[in-house]
Design a protein around this motif. Structure first.
Motif, PDB file in Angstrom:
ATOM      1  N   THR A 176     -31.137  11.593  51.730  1.00 22.11           N
ATOM      2  CA  THR A 176     -31.092  11.947  50.442  1.00 22.11           C
ATOM      3  C   THR A 176     -31.337  13.427  50.128  1.00 22.11           C
ATOM      4  OG1 THR A 176     -31.935   9.735  49.923  1.00 22.11           O
ATOM      5  CG2 THR A 176     -32.002  11.267  48.193  1.00 22.11           C
ATOM      6  N   ARG A 177     -30.085  14.112  50.069  1.00 24.47           N
ATOM      7  CA  ARG A 177     -30.168  15.710  49.650  1.00 24.47           C
ATOM      8  C   ARG A 177     -30.421  15.608  48.235  1.00 24.47           C
ATOM      9  NH1 ARG A 177     -28.057  18.487  54.673  1.00 24.47           N
ATOM     10  NH2 ARG A 177     -28.804  16.933  56.143  1.00 24.47           N
ATOM     11  N   ARG A 178     -29.967  14.705  47.369  1.00 22.82           N
ATOM     12  CA  ARG A 178     -30.118  14.899  46.000  1.00 22.82           C
ATOM     13  C   ARG A 178     -30.802  13.841  45.495  1.00 22.82           C
ATOM     14  NH1 ARG A 178     -23.508  15.938  45.650  1.00 22.82           N
ATOM     15  NH2 ARG A 178     -23.330  18.028  46.390  1.00 22.82           N
ATOM     16  N   GLY A 179     -32.163  13.946  45.207  1.00 24.15           N
ATOM     17  CA  GLY A 179     -32.754  12.880  44.651  1.00 24.15           C
ATOM     18  C   GLY A 179     -32.653  12.525  43.034  1.00 24.15           C
ATOM     19  N   TYR A 180     -33.652  13.171  42.436  1.00 26.63           N
ATOM     20  CA  TYR A 180     -33.573  13.315  40.984  1.00 26.63           C
ATOM     21  C   TYR A 180     -32.237  13.824  40.444  1.00 26.63           C
ATOM     22  CZ  TYR A 180     -35.012  15.170  36.262  1.00 26.63           C
ATOM     23  OH  TYR A 180     -35.040  15.313  35.199  1.00 26.63           O
ATOM     24  N   ALA A 181     -31.578  13.149  39.847  1.00 22.80           N
ATOM     25  CA  ALA A 181     -30.292  13.320  39.095  1.00 22.80           C
ATOM     26  C   ALA A 181     -30.074  13.662  37.593  1.00 22.80           C
ATOM     27  CB  ALA A 181     -29.357  12.320  39.533  1.00 22.80           C
ATOM     28  N   VAL A 182     -30.808  14.647  37.187  1.00 25.71           N
ATOM     29  CA  VAL A 182     -30.615  15.016  35.881  1.00 25.71           C
ATOM     30  C   VAL A 182     -30.246  16.379  35.637  1.00 25.71           C
ATOM     31  CG1 VAL A 182     -31.843  15.197  33.593  1.00 25.71           C
ATOM     32  CG2 VAL A 182     -32.215  13.173  35.015  1.00 25.71           C
ATOM     33  N   MET A 210     -22.037  17.454  49.429  1.00 23.89           N
ATOM     34  CA  MET A 210     -23.342  16.917  49.406  1.00 23.89           C
ATOM     35  C   MET A 210     -24.101  18.194  50.273  1.00 23.89           C
ATOM     36  SD  MET A 210     -25.571  13.753  49.803  1.00 23.89           S
ATOM     37  CE  MET A 210     -24.876  13.084  51.470  1.00 23.89           C
ATOM     38  N   PHE A 211     -23.506  18.671  51.396  1.00 24.88           N
ATOM     39  CA  PHE A 211     -23.987  19.482  52.573  1.00 24.88           C
ATOM     40  C   PHE A 211     -23.692  20.965  52.399  1.00 24.88           C
ATOM     41  CE2 PHE A 211     -22.816  15.286  54.504  1.00 24.88           C
ATOM     42  CZ  PHE A 211     -24.225  14.638  54.670  1.00 24.88           C
ATOM     43  N   SER A 243     -14.392   6.229  41.910  1.00 21.06           N
ATOM     44  CA  SER A 243     -14.251   6.105  40.681  1.00 21.06           C
ATOM     45  C   SER A 243     -15.374   5.401  40.040  1.00 21.06           C
ATOM     46  CB  SER A 243     -12.931   5.192  40.319  1.00 21.06           C
ATOM     47  OG  SER A 243     -13.188   3.965  40.911  1.00 21.06           O
ATOM     48  N   ARG A 244     -15.948   4.520  40.848  1.00 21.62           N
ATOM     49  CA  ARG A 244     -17.480   4.017  40.286  1.00 21.62           C
ATOM     50  C   ARG A 244     -18.403   4.758  39.718  1.00 21.62           C
ATOM     51  NH1 ARG A 244     -21.690   0.809  44.223  1.00 21.62           N
ATOM     52  NH2 ARG A 244     -21.970   3.080  44.902  1.00 21.62           N
ATOM     53  N   GLU A 245     -18.530   6.010  40.216  1.00 21.28           N
ATOM     54  CA  GLU A 245     -19.580   7.010  39.778  1.00 21.28           C
ATOM     55  C   GLU A 245     -19.303   7.950  39.032  1.00 21.28           C
ATOM     56  OE1 GLU A 245     -19.155   6.354  43.066  1.00 21.28           O
ATOM     57  OE2 GLU A 245     -20.776   5.138  43.297  1.00 21.28           O
ATOM     58  N   TYR A 293     -18.425   8.086  35.708  1.00 23.85           N
ATOM     59  CA  TYR A 293     -18.916   8.182  34.249  1.00 23.85           C
ATOM     60  C   TYR A 293     -20.299   8.797  34.349  1.00 23.85           C
ATOM     61  CZ  TYR A 293     -22.821   4.696  35.186  1.00 23.85           C
ATOM     62  OH  TYR A 293     -24.008   4.290  36.032  1.00 23.85           O
ATOM     63  N   PHE A 294     -20.990   8.356  35.693  1.00 24.44           N
ATOM     64  CA  PHE A 294     -22.256   9.216  35.868  1.00 24.44           C
ATOM     65  C   PHE A 294     -22.296  10.789  36.225  1.00 24.44           C
ATOM     66  CE2 PHE A 294     -26.463  10.037  38.410  1.00 24.44           C
ATOM     67  CZ  PHE A 294     -27.385   9.898  37.572  1.00 24.44           C
ATOM     68  N   ARG A 327     -39.831  16.068  40.376  1.00 27.57           N
ATOM     69  CA  ARG A 327     -38.271  16.080  40.256  1.00 27.57           C
ATOM     70  C   ARG A 327     -37.525  17.121  41.169  1.00 27.57           C
ATOM     71  NH1 ARG A 327     -38.224  16.711  33.572  1.00 27.57           N
ATOM     72  NH2 ARG A 327     -39.626  14.730  33.248  1.00 27.57           N
TER      73      ARG A 327
END
Lengths: 384, 372
Positions: B8-14, B50-51, B84-86, B88-89, B211
């Motif tokens: 998980t290179r990217r935990g908190y996602a805000v 991500m990397f 495409s699922r992601e 909107y996020f 965070r």
């Protein structure tokens, strides 16, 4: 749960068998060596052939275990200060540690020292960076023979070390999920609850964990955690994937903060039925397309056919770990199940009435069918 | 510093708009455009995943995989390589309004289509971050962009990013605050009887609860060398050494627990490096300053590295190593680090500084109210 000593014994024996088998494959193919390369970008849907043959989950950006068709392997790792850990873990053949900038040159020197014919070398790289792909081709005087297929074909059939690590990962996942159910309370944020779950997984001995964790009254999908404050009625989605010695395995769970509604129970049961329909037909020789169709059939019959495709879902299942990515349970992959494969099967998807739900189990393919590797199938849990 | 990369290179996602409001991105965008104009580029395509996402995150914000197109006249476009699922996020994580997915045709085809839709394209296209693409996508990209004049332009973003903007420095200081809280949590756990491995896990918990996007941890687990967490261990080794690297909103900082340097040996070497740091100083000479203090312990410290510039990646150029002739620039953020082993005892210390004329300024952690 397997002890570390037990895992170590299994690992050493399994690695020896892997390398023995590889030697036979190379000899049969007329190849002199395989370069098993790995990046430090450990990812559960990306191969790391260097890990598969060495047992070392590397810390640096580059590592290569060169496995000759005859004789002992030799390893080039980065950075220099990884040498002690690599020697302890690998315990076979010569190991050279260097800085990343010197990696390709060191690899070339290692090949020269063994007088390996560079035209008869295969390269298994997983997802190597561009400069490594180009550098290896240059080093070998042309495009190398494909080694990814060799490594993947071996790794997709799990040996006893792989299975022991996978089983331990699943046991940790189930225990930690139950632990989370006991602690989840309205007022916690997605981040807080997700972190506590993740840390519990580490405390139980997993060295890593891939996790998607989110909650909403009506989830559009599962995602990484935010500051959302969880409240009664929120549906919590947890994709939990502990890693043990480099082997990852996943469970997919859904829980309602409060009592689940009858509608939620009904829709979860639909996905649960889809999962069980897939498991029921999975056995050696089954085409993955048939599994997808078996899983989709009850969902289609319920009138949700359009939601069995992206953007309402991603895939119906997949292998994971740093070994092989076979199989992926998706249409058009042309894959066939084999005895000894292990993967997660998950009809996770969006349902317009209730939102996205997760429902997935790891399975192991035995001679007479697929066996769930968990203690129990996931249920729609209520946190009250 | 090299460390075990987690899944998980990217935990908190805000997206933290307090640290990086939209005007920060529009300023960066304008700056990039002016550099493009100076180099005669009609557009640039910036890739990331991500990397390897430093350049992409600089322009688009965080947690995104794909490419951003910057052109002279049009608003920026982001093409996501994700599913495409992601989508909107992902739209909640970037200031860029036009976000699309590559779709089944792939990223290369989607980018070619987006380039054709630009209102004007006067000049060649610069490519940034091509090293982040797989060989297959690289080949597809070469084919899809063959109708345009294309060349690598990594230098453009690297040069812009070399000196930290005020808000980038702020993000590094927040990352430093999170890392500091983490080592404190680790020390508290160790003092309460935890093993080195257990204390490391408690440090990770503290960082993630505060965070962190990404957390890297090394400790003297079972051996007097730095090791990643590889499962439970009950061994206690004193002094407890804990190195923590934290990424917050794209920006890295690292620190070491205070008790890791009981007699101040590593800190004396750090102070020597600090004194040698300033605008125009040669990176290799900063490293030499440390070795004069470290003497016999130099080789060990050099193997771990004495530090480098820090920012969107945990180790950027210039690297503080012997013989490096690169000079330091005002505004660069550096992490200075010393790991010294004498006998069976490991000592370690780290500091973060900003290069300025005549010296350097030590950066202190900045702790937003939520991080307390």
């Amino acid at each position: 749960m397997g002890t570390l000593d037990h895992l170590q014994q299994l690992r050493e024996a399994a690695l020896e068998r892997r390398r023995d088998r590889l030697r036979a494959i190379l000899q049969e193919a007329g190849l002199e060596a395989l370069i098993a390369y790995g990046t430090g970008n450990h990812y559960l849907i990306g191969m790391n052939p260097a890990w598969y043959y060495s047992g070392l989950k590397q810390l640096g950006p580059h590592m290569a275990m060169i496995l000759p068709a005859e004789g002992e392997p030799f390893t080039v790792i980065t950075p220099q200060w990884e040498l002690a850990r690599a020697q302890e873990r690998i315990g076979v053949g010569a190991i050279v540690a260097c800085e990343p900038a010197d990696f390709l040159a060191e690899l070339g020197r290692a090949l020269d020292a063994r007088r390996i014919d560079r035209r008869r070398v295969a390269f298994a790289g997983g997802i190597p960076p561009r400069h490594i792909t180009e550098g290896v081709s240059q080093l070998l005087g042309g495009a190398p023979h494909d080694g990814d297929g060799i490594a993947s074909d071996m790794a997709r059939i799990r040996d006893d070390w792989s299975l022991a690590c996978t089983n331990k990962a699943i046991e940790i996942a189930e225990q930690s999920y139950d632990w989370m159910l006991e602690r989840a309370r309205p007022g916690m944020t997605e981040l807080e609850l997700g972190v506590e779950l993740d840390i519990q997984i580490r405390r139980l001995g997993a060295e890593d964990n891939f996790q998607l964790f989110s909650g909403a009254l009506h989830n559009r999908s599962v995602h990484r955690p935010t500051d959302r404050i969880l409240q009664k009625g929120d549906v919590i989605l947890a994709e939990i994937t502990p890693g043990v010695e480099g082997e990852f395995m996943q469970i997919c769970r859904t829980a309602v903060l409060g009592q689940a509604s009858e509608l939620q129970k009904e829709k979860f049961a639909l996905l649960d039925g889809a999962l069980k329909a897939g498991v029921a037909i999975a056995r050696p020789g089954t085409r993955v397309d048939d599994i997808v169709e078996a899983m989709n059939a009850p969902i289609n019959a319920a009138g949700y056919g359009q939601y069995t495709k992206p953007p309402y879902m991603r895939t119906r299942g997949h292998s994971m770990s740093l070994g092989s990515m076979d199989p992926e349970i998706a249409l058009g992959k042309g894959q066939v199940l084999m005895e000894g494969m292990a993967f997660v099967m998950h009809p996770n998807q969006y349902i317009p009435d209730t939102g996205y739900m997760l429902c997935g189990e790891p399975v192991f393919v035995e001679a007479d069918g697929a066996r769930p590797m968990t203690r129990r199938y996931g249920t729609l849990d209520s946190i009250v | 510093m090299y460390s075990m990369g987690p899944i998980t290179r990217r935990g908190y996602a805000v997206w933290d708009r307090g640290i990086f409001p939209i005007d920060e991105f529009t300023e960066r965008y304008a700056h990039v455009r002016s550099r493009m104009a100076a180099e005669g580029l009609g557009a640039i395509i910036v890739f990331g995943n991500m990397f390897d996402d430093a350049d992409l995150a600089y322009l688009a914000g965080g947690h995104l995989d794909g490419a951003v197109i910057v052109s002279a006249q049009d608003e920026p476009r982001f093409i996501s390589a994700g599913g495409s699922r992601e989508l909107y996020f992902h739209k909640t994580l970037t200031w860029i309004e036009r976000v699309d997915i590559a779709g089944p045709a792939g990223l290369a085809a989607a980018l070619a289509k987006a380039l054709q839709e630009l209102s004007a394209l006067d000049g060649p296209i610069g490519i940034v971050g091509r090293q982040s693409l797989s060989p297959k996508v690289n080949a597809q990209m070469s084919e899809a962009l063959s109708q345009w004049s294309v060349h690598d332009a990594d230098h453009l973003l690297a040069d812009i990013r070399a000196c930290a903007r005020e808000r980038e420095t702020l993000a590094v200081r927040v990352a430093l605050a999170i890392a500091t809280s983490a080592v404190e949590a680790g020390e508290t756990a160790f003092a309460a009887g935890a093993s080195n491995a257990e204390a490391l896990v408690e440090a990770e918990r503290a960082a993630r609860l505060r965070r962190a996007w990404d957390v890297r941890l090394l400790s003297n687990i079972d051996r007097p060398d730095l090791r990643p967490y590889e499962g439970a261990s009950a061994t206690r080794l004193s002094p407890f050494v804990l190195w923590v690297g934290v990424r917050y909103q794209g920006y890295w900082a690292e620190t070491v627990n205070a008790h890791a340097d009981p007699d101040g040996f590593a800190n004396r070497a750090l102070s020597a490096m600090e004194s040698a740091t300033g605008t125009g100083a040669v990176a290799g000479q900063v490293a030499e300053a440390a070795t004069r203090v470290l003497d016999d312990a130099s080789a060990y410290a050099l193997s771990y590295g004495l530090g480098s510039a820090i920012g969107q990646t945990p180790a950027e150029g210039p690297v503080l190593r012997l013989g490096n002739r690169e000079t330091l620039r005002a505004g660069q953020l550096l992490t200075l680090r010393v790991a010294a082993r004498r006998g069976d005892t490991l000592a370690m210390a780290a500091r973060t500084v900003r290069v300025q004329d005549g010296g350097c300024e030590r950066l202190e952690p900045f702790k937003p109210s939520w991080a307390v």
